[in-house]
Write a protein that holds these residues in place. Structure first.
Motif, PDB file in Angstrom:
ATOM      1  N   HIS A 248       0.871  -1.177   0.000  1.00  0.00           N
ATOM      2  CA  HIS A 248       0.000   0.000   0.000  1.00  0.00           C
ATOM      3  C   HIS A 248       0.907   1.226   0.000  1.00  0.00           C
ATOM      4  O   HIS A 248       1.657   1.472   0.948  1.00  0.00           O
ATOM      5  CB  HIS A 248      -0.919   0.043   1.217  1.00  0.00           C
ATOM      6  CG  HIS A 248      -1.824   1.248   1.210  1.00  0.00           C
ATOM      7  ND1 HIS A 248      -1.468   2.437   1.791  1.00  0.00           N
ATOM      8  CD2 HIS A 248      -3.030   1.451   0.635  1.00  0.00           C
ATOM      9  CE1 HIS A 248      -2.431   3.327   1.601  1.00  0.00           C
ATOM     10  NE2 HIS A 248      -3.393   2.742   0.901  1.00  0.00           N
ATOM     11  N   LYS A 249       0.830   1.989  -1.083  1.00  0.00           N
ATOM     12  CA  LYS A 249       1.708   3.160  -1.254  1.00  0.00           C
ATOM     13  C   LYS A 249       0.916   4.228  -2.004  1.00  0.00           C
ATOM     14  O   LYS A 249       0.411   3.983  -3.094  1.00  0.00           O
ATOM     15  CB  LYS A 249       2.955   2.743  -2.040  1.00  0.00           C
ATOM     16  CG  LYS A 249       3.889   3.874  -2.387  1.00  0.00           C
ATOM     17  CD  LYS A 249       5.247   3.367  -2.831  1.00  0.00           C
ATOM     18  CE  LYS A 249       5.240   2.691  -4.172  1.00  0.00           C
ATOM     19  NZ  LYS A 249       6.610   2.404  -4.680  1.00  0.00           N
ATOM     20  N   ARG A 250       0.781   5.402  -1.412  1.00  0.00           N
ATOM     21  CA  ARG A 250      -0.026   6.464  -2.035  1.00  0.00           C
ATOM     22  C   ARG A 250       0.725   7.247  -3.105  1.00  0.00           C
ATOM     23  O   ARG A 250       0.140   7.754  -4.051  1.00  0.00           O
ATOM     24  CB  ARG A 250      -0.523   7.437  -0.968  1.00  0.00           C
ATOM     25  CG  ARG A 250      -1.554   6.833  -0.024  1.00  0.00           C
ATOM     26  CD  ARG A 250      -2.200   7.911   0.835  1.00  0.00           C
ATOM     27  NE  ARG A 250      -3.251   7.327   1.654  1.00  0.00           N
ATOM     28  CZ  ARG A 250      -3.051   6.802   2.855  1.00  0.00           C
ATOM     29  NH1 ARG A 250      -1.821   6.801   3.359  1.00  0.00           N
ATOM     30  NH2 ARG A 250      -4.052   6.275   3.537  1.00  0.00           N
TER      31      ARG A 250
ATOM     32  N   CYS B  16      -4.927   6.647  -6.423  1.00  0.00           N
ATOM     33  CA  CYS B  16      -5.781   5.465  -6.288  1.00  0.00           C
ATOM     34  C   CYS B  16      -7.023   5.833  -5.477  1.00  0.00           C
ATOM     35  O   CYS B  16      -6.909   6.335  -4.354  1.00  0.00           O
ATOM     36  CB  CYS B  16      -5.027   4.332  -5.596  1.00  0.00           C
ATOM     37  SG  CYS B  16      -6.029   2.847  -5.351  1.00  0.00           S
TER      38      CYS B  16
ATOM     39  N   VAL C 162      -8.004  -1.726  -0.086  1.00  0.00           N
ATOM     40  CA  VAL C 162      -6.776  -2.181  -0.746  1.00  0.00           C
ATOM     41  C   VAL C 162      -6.203  -3.404  -0.036  1.00  0.00           C
ATOM     42  O   VAL C 162      -5.946  -4.445  -0.668  1.00  0.00           O
ATOM     43  CB  VAL C 162      -5.718  -1.057  -0.800  1.00  0.00           C
ATOM     44  CG1 VAL C 162      -4.371  -1.610  -1.283  1.00  0.00           C
ATOM     45  CG2 VAL C 162      -6.174   0.070  -1.721  1.00  0.00           C
TER      46      VAL C 162
ATOM     47  N   GLY D 163       4.255  -2.813  -5.532  1.00  0.00           N
ATOM     48  CA  GLY D 163       3.343  -1.783  -5.052  1.00  0.00           C
ATOM     49  C   GLY D 163       2.766  -0.944  -6.171  1.00  0.00           C
ATOM     50  O   GLY D 163       1.563  -0.928  -6.414  1.00  0.00           O
ATOM     51  N   GLU D 164       3.645  -0.262  -6.861  1.00  0.00           N
ATOM     52  CA  GLU D 164       3.206   0.683  -7.885  1.00  0.00           C
ATOM     53  C   GLU D 164       2.307   0.026  -8.937  1.00  0.00           C
ATOM     54  O   GLU D 164       1.296   0.600  -9.354  1.00  0.00           O
ATOM     55  CB  GLU D 164       4.438   1.293  -8.572  1.00  0.00           C
ATOM     56  CG  GLU D 164       4.109   2.281  -9.672  1.00  0.00           C
ATOM     57  CD  GLU D 164       5.366   2.799 -10.357  1.00  0.00           C
ATOM     58  OE1 GLU D 164       5.330   2.973 -11.582  1.00  0.00           O
ATOM     59  OE2 GLU D 164       6.371   3.022  -9.658  1.00  0.00           O
TER      60      GLU D 164
ATOM     61  N   MET E 218      -1.061  -0.207  -7.213  1.00  0.00           N
ATOM     62  CA  MET E 218      -1.619   1.049  -6.689  1.00  0.00           C
ATOM     63  C   MET E 218      -1.958   2.060  -7.781  1.00  0.00           C
ATOM     64  O   MET E 218      -2.719   2.995  -7.547  1.00  0.00           O
ATOM     65  CB  MET E 218      -0.652   1.679  -5.682  1.00  0.00           C
ATOM     66  CG  MET E 218      -0.497   0.927  -4.360  1.00  0.00           C
ATOM     67  SD  MET E 218      -2.040   0.720  -3.423  1.00  0.00           S
ATOM     68  CE  MET E 218      -2.517   2.415  -3.096  1.00  0.00           C
TER      69      MET E 218
ATOM     70  N   PRO F 299      -6.676  -2.049  -6.655  1.00  0.00           N
ATOM     71  CA  PRO F 299      -5.409  -2.752  -6.459  1.00  0.00           C
ATOM     72  C   PRO F 299      -5.573  -4.233  -6.106  1.00  0.00           C
ATOM     73  O   PRO F 299      -4.784  -5.069  -6.569  1.00  0.00           O
ATOM     74  CB  PRO F 299      -4.755  -1.980  -5.305  1.00  0.00           C
ATOM     75  CG  PRO F 299      -5.325  -0.602  -5.420  1.00  0.00           C
ATOM     76  CD  PRO F 299      -6.747  -0.814  -5.841  1.00  0.00           C
TER      77      PRO F 299
END
Length: 267
Positions: free
Chosen positions: A55-57, A67, A74, A245-246, A249, A254
């Motif tokens: 989980h990465k904003r 996202c 997520v 991650g990316e 996300m 996701p």
């Protein structure tokens, strides 16, 4: 080009001072999750898909992923998709994460959670325990050998496992020296395919370093992984875990993206 890693660790030091002034280690030890029985990060990776879904904003190189899904949706989606573990970013200035994210993730899933941050102080290890992590990240580029050993022993003493992150052979050799006497089921070693100084990625980095890994240590490949065929190739070489991650996300769902990815690598 500016050294992003140095910029991040400098900011981390400032932010850490503020948190220490506000919350003592005794306060952290009094939090409900501090004494919970942790879930083995190593065992989960070994026995299931091997995917560590993150989980990465946002990121310093790509900005916000925009996202629309909530953190709870997520991480629950990742768990339902068959991820072995969740990586939760808690760095706020550069990645948009918070310790509350870690707490909310812990309340939402039962699989292991890695606290993904730039760990430079023993205090952060107790934070990780208090907020529900099962494992922590120790980046060799941020720490000397004595710091790596001190922090890893502190983590293991309070029931946390470790993902040691390396970028080159010199760092891998240092981690091998530090972990020579450790139980191999209490840690894993990850190769970051992203140069943290310039944020460029190259999967070849994982391929180059794997032959130098210590025997019986679980190998992780991190960053820049967007193709299931790459995972299949790395698995054949001997990697057992993959931090992604990316790729998930940047989508609206996701968890669904993760599920499709896992099905593709298992087909």
């Amino acid at each position: 080009m500016e050294d992003i890693l140095k910029k991040i660790t400098t900011q981390t030091t400032l932010d850490l001072k503020a948190r220490k002034d506000k919350t003592s280690i005794s306060d952290l030890k009094a939090m409900p999750f501090y004494d919970r029985k942790t879930v083995s990060f190593h065992t989960s990776l070994k026995n299931s898909s091997g995917i560590i879904a993150e989980h990465k904003r946002q990121s310093p190189s790509k900005g916000s992923f925009n996202c629309p899904a909530s953190l709870q949706d997520v991480v629950k989606g990742y768990e339902s998709a068959g991820a072995s573990a969740i990586s939760c970013l808690t760095d706020q200035p550069f990645f948009g994460g918070t310790l509350k994210d870690l707490l909310d993730a812990r309340k939402s899933v039962n699989i292991p959670i890695l606290r993904k941050d730039f760990m430079i102080d023993l205090y952060q290890i107790h934070e990780a325990r208090a907020y529900g992590a099962d494992a922590i990240l120790l980046i060799a580029a941020c720490l000397n050998n004595e710091e790596l050993k001190t922090m890893s022993l502190e983590a293991m003493n309070i029931g946390l496992e470790i993902l040691f992150e390396v970028h080159d052979l010199e760092e891998l050799n240092r981690v091998k020296e530090v972990t020579a006497s450790f139980n191999a089921s209490k840690y894993v070693i990850g190769v970051n395919n992203r140069d943290l100084k310039r944020f460029k990625t190259d999967i070849q980095n994982s391929k180059n370093l794997l032959p130098h890994f210590p025997k019986d240590v679980l190998a992780i490949s991190e960053s820049g992984i967007s193709d299931p065929d790459i995972v299949k190739e790395l698995k054949k070489l001997g990697f057992e875990g993959f931090l992604i991650g990316e790729n998930f996300m940047k989508t609206d769902l996701p968890g669904t993206s993760c599920g499709q990815f896992i099905k593709a690598i298992q087909s």
